[in-house]
Enzyme design. Structure first.
Site, PDB file in Angstrom:
ATOM      1  N   TYR B 115       0.837  -1.203   0.000  1.00 15.81           N
ATOM      2  CA  TYR B 115       0.000   0.000   0.000  1.00 15.81           C
ATOM      3  C   TYR B 115       0.865   1.243   0.000  1.00 15.81           C
ATOM      4  O   TYR B 115       1.953   1.252   0.603  1.00 15.81           O
ATOM      5  CB  TYR B 115      -0.869   0.059   1.258  1.00 15.81           C
ATOM      6  CG  TYR B 115      -2.032  -0.894   1.269  1.00 15.81           C
ATOM      7  CD1 TYR B 115      -3.282  -0.496   0.801  1.00 15.81           C
ATOM      8  CD2 TYR B 115      -1.900  -2.176   1.781  1.00 15.81           C
ATOM      9  CE1 TYR B 115      -4.367  -1.358   0.836  1.00 15.81           C
ATOM     10  CE2 TYR B 115      -2.977  -3.048   1.812  1.00 15.81           C
ATOM     11  CZ  TYR B 115      -4.202  -2.633   1.338  1.00 15.81           C
ATOM     12  OH  TYR B 115      -5.271  -3.492   1.380  1.00 15.81           O
ATOM     13  N   TYR B 154      -0.656  -9.926   0.817  1.00 16.68           N
ATOM     14  CA  TYR B 154       0.430  -9.355   1.613  1.00 16.68           C
ATOM     15  C   TYR B 154       0.404  -9.899   3.044  1.00 16.68           C
ATOM     16  O   TYR B 154      -0.638 -10.325   3.534  1.00 16.68           O
ATOM     17  CB  TYR B 154       0.373  -7.825   1.610  1.00 16.68           C
ATOM     18  CG  TYR B 154      -0.909  -7.230   2.140  1.00 16.68           C
ATOM     19  CD1 TYR B 154      -1.087  -7.001   3.498  1.00 16.68           C
ATOM     20  CD2 TYR B 154      -1.935  -6.874   1.270  1.00 16.68           C
ATOM     21  CE1 TYR B 154      -2.263  -6.443   3.976  1.00 16.68           C
ATOM     22  CE2 TYR B 154      -3.112  -6.318   1.744  1.00 16.68           C
ATOM     23  CZ  TYR B 154      -3.260  -6.110   3.101  1.00 16.68           C
ATOM     24  OH  TYR B 154      -4.427  -5.561   3.573  1.00 16.68           O
TER      25      TYR B 154
END
Lengths: 175, 246
Positions: B115, B154
């Site tokens: 992110y 992730y």
């Protein structure tokens, strides 16, 4: 009836997507409301996101569009035009769990709040009352207090949100 | 020092709660550890007031979005890395009526699972050509469309070896504030589903399936992008049914 799409947490990384400049500035020249969001251990919650929805000072809930008004040249957020009341605000808590809102006293007596946070799988609704109300009268005194903003100084109110624990805020279910 | 929490421990906790009925996740879902101190212990107070402000809600319009906002692959000088996809669908209320002209916001990790957020310290590269934020307004049929890249899975620190399945975060408004929804869309067939306490917090199997988009080959564009479809139904009390077309 269709089944609803389930809720999921807003997570920790909404910060570059959902907040926008002036998110807590619904109106100038009115009141300020501010506070902290706390977890069940009494620690501030630095990754909560609060949304506010309210009537204007005359009680109208017909908010204008344009909360996120954009510059068509570069796409940046210009925000509200300062004349038309949109009634909507969005404020992430700071690193110390603090938030602040500048708005007008809603004609119907309360500001609606929607709470999102990392660790909160389904958002929570509450209300900030700025004065007495029949809805509050129906609650036990100790619980009622959690929905009432405390005047701090002229035009400034304090409203803390406790997600859990002894001072737990009253959260609402609209059925 | 206590032993680090293992996937097998979380698996057991997930299994113990599996099949519990509910359209939405319980807020006290311990396998997702961050819920522990962040859910109310007291029952919510039921509001049955037809004048409740929450039965109305914020309004958005053409000035609140720009035409580029729904193409996340066109927000930078170059093309982002990754698998280009489109995600489209309709936003409906529980009675099947389209939610028109309302704001849809998305955010996501890049193709590597990173992110654009300074607290994301996953050692995967940022992509200078990808921010991962999109917005649009729904059309008259409640339809929305985004062009983006498929986000990567992730790691996170809920427990040892915790990985989030690939997902796109969605934020939606209805005509009533009570219809507000923030959720996550997943991709079909992801092998990480059973290990993820956030997705498994939706303990009802059929409800959980409503979080998974469908791959629709006809929506793929030749030589360009793969097509996914995900319809969204906003919850909300029966009292919120507003006049058509607002």
């Amino acid at each position: 009836m269709n089944h609803p799409t389930p809720s999921q947490t807003v997570g920790p990384f909404y910060g570059y997507a959902l907040p926008f400049p002036g998110g807590g500035d619904l109106a100038s020249g009115g009141i300020g409301v501010h506070g902290h969001v706390y977890d069940g251990a009494g620690d501030p919650v630095p990754d909560a996101l609060l949304e506010f929805w309210q009537a204007d000072e005359h009680g109208s809930l017909a908010g204008s569009p344009g909360t996120l008004r954009r510059d068509p040249t570069d796409g940046s957020v210009l925000g509200r035009d300062g004349l038309r009341f949109t009634g909507f605000g969005r404020v992430p808590t700071d690193q110390d769990g603090h938030w602040a809102l500048r708005t007008v006293v809603p004609g119907n007596g309360y500001i609606s709040v929607c709470v999102f946070a990392r660790g909160l799988l389904h958002h929570l609704y509450t209300r900030i009352y700025l004065g007495p109300d029949a809805f509050l009268d129906a609650l036990p005194a100790q619980r009622r207090r959690t929905l009432v903003a405390t005047p701090e100084r002229e035009g400034v109110y304090r409203f803390d949100i406790h997600l859990q624990g002894e001072k737990e805020t009253v959260f609402l279910d609209f059925g | 020092m206590s032993e680090p929490l293992k996937q097998a421990d979380i698996d057991q906790e997930i299994a113990a709660r599996a099949g519990e009925h509910g359209e939405h996740p319980a807020r006290d879902y311990a396998p997702y550890r961050s819920t522990l101190l962040r859910h109310p212990h007291r029952p919510l107070v039921v509001v049955k007031d037809p004048d409740a402000a929450e039965l109305s809600g914020p309004v958005f319009g053409v000035t609140d979005v720009t035409t580029l906002d729904n193409d996340l692959t066109k927000q930078h000088p170059g093309e982002p890395l990754g698998e280009r996809i489109t995600v489209r669908g309709r936003v409906l209320d529980r009675q099947g009526r389209p939610v028109r002209g309302q704001l849809v916001e998305i955010w996501q990790a890049n193709a590597s699972g990173r992110y654009l957020h300074q607290r994301d310290d996953h050692p995967a590269p940022l992509d200078p050509n990808f921010t991962g934020v999109g917005r649009c307004l729904t059309g008259d049929d409640g339809g929305y469309l985004f062009t983006t890249i498929k986000p990567g899975p992730y790691p996170w620190r809920n427990h040892l070896n915790a990985w989030r399945p690939a997902h796109i975060h969605f934020s939606l408004f209805g005509t009533a504030f009570t219809q507000r929804l923030v959720t996550q869309m997943y991709f079909p067939g992801d092998p990480l589903f059973p290990y993820d306490p956030i997705m498994q917090s939706v303990t009802d199997e059929s409800a959980r399936q409503r979080l998974v988009a469908g791959y629709v080959h006809e929506l793929s564009e030749p030589e360009y992008s793969l097509g996914y479809r995900w319809d969204i139904v906003l919850d909300g009390p029966a009292g919120t049914w507003m006049e058509e077309g607002r």
